[in-house]
Design an enzyme around this catalytic site. Structure first.
Site, short mmCIF file in Angstrom:
data_model
loop_
_atom_site.label_atom_id
_atom_site.label_comp_id
_atom_site.label_asym_id
_atom_site.label_seq_id
_atom_site.Cartn_x
_atom_site.Cartn_y
_atom_site.Cartn_z
CD GLU A 127 -19.11 -3.45 -19.67
OE1 GLU A 127 -18.94 -3.39 -20.60
OE2 GLU A 127 -18.68 -3.96 -18.72
CG HIS A 131 -16.33 -7.82 -21.32
ND1 HIS A 131 -15.38 -7.18 -20.80
CD2 HIS A 131 -15.72 -8.85 -21.79
CE1 HIS A 131 -14.25 -7.65 -20.99
NE2 HIS A 131 -14.52 -8.70 -21.57
CG ASP A 161 -17.18 -7.25 -15.43
OD1 ASP A 161 -16.98 -8.55 -15.61
OD2 ASP A 161 -16.67 -6.63 -16.67
CG ASP A 182 -17.81 -2.94 -14.81
OD1 ASP A 182 -16.31 -2.71 -14.77
OD2 ASP A 182 -18.33 -2.95 -15.47
#
EC number: 3.1.13.-
Length: 224
Positions: free
Chosen positions: A25, A181, A186, A23
């Site tokens: 960001e 987030h 996540d 994941d």
């Protein structure tokens, strides 16, 4: 039973691919122009019964690359302050060198021939990972250049919902929206969801395929 036909080995479950849950960001949606700010990578393992589970997770805060775009709306959404020194951010290259080392070691231990990215809405994460690797001029990436396992698609099929939080809750996986987030949070929830779907499919009789099971039985009869 010969290792060649053992469906409970990870190397036989996904055609020799080693699943790596990722994941990211970011500071926007464009992998070419927008900064990669955080990445987490969860490695998986399979037990003797062929059940998939979490092994360990790597987590890095990333320094925006030189000239990177930082979209205010994206930063407001994920709550990341790229200039906060407490982030302990490292360069993209430093992070990916560590990631490459860890995933290649795990891939080799599982006797798989290549890694494949698992992610929720995987095209997004795969795009940012691929572009960062390209920017860093890193060679011999362990990841497949285009194939992925997308848990949004898998969850839609297996659970009936494509949103990560909803799919997790429907699968009995606790999900705290206040923690969402964060790449670390996540990624681990995505890994749990992927493992749930793979294991549930096995429990329902979907794996191994009948043809594979027949081959195993035939080999066992020959050995006897």
């Amino acid at each position: 039973m010969s290792d060649i036909c053992d469906a409970n080995k990870l190397k036989h479950r996904f055609r020799g691919y080693f699943p790596v849950v990722i994941d990211v960001e970011t500071a926007g949606f464009n992998s070419q122009t927008d900064a990669l700010l955080e990445i987490a990578v969860t490695l998986l393992k399979m037990d003797d019964e062929g059940m998939l589970g979490i092994d360990k997770t790597l987590h890095f805060h990333i320094e925006p690359f030189e000239g990177a775009n930082l979209e205010p709306a994206a930063l407001a959404f994920n709550g990341i302050d790229p200039n906060n020194p407490l982030r302990g951010a490292v360069s993209e290259k430093e992070a990916f060198l560590d990631i490459f080392k860890a995933v290649k070691k795990a891939q080799k231990a599982a006797d798989c021939h290549r890694c494949i990215i698992v992610a929720h809405n995987a095209a997004f994460d795969h795009g940012f990972v691929s572009k960062a690797i390209e920017r860093c001029d890193l060679k011999r990436s362990p990841f497949h250049p285009f194939a992925t396992f997308d848990t949004a698609t898998l969850a839609g099929l297996a659970i009936g919902h494509t949103v990560l939080a909803k799919a997790c809750m429907m699968a009995g996986i606790p999900f705290d929206n206040k923690e969402a987030h964060s790449a670390l949070y996540d990624t681990e929830r995505t890994a749990e969801l992927f493992c749930y779907i793979v294991n549930r499919w096995k429990q329902l009789g979907g794996w191994p395929l009948l043809a594979a099971a027949g081959a195993q039985d035939a080999e066992s009869d020959t050995e006897e």
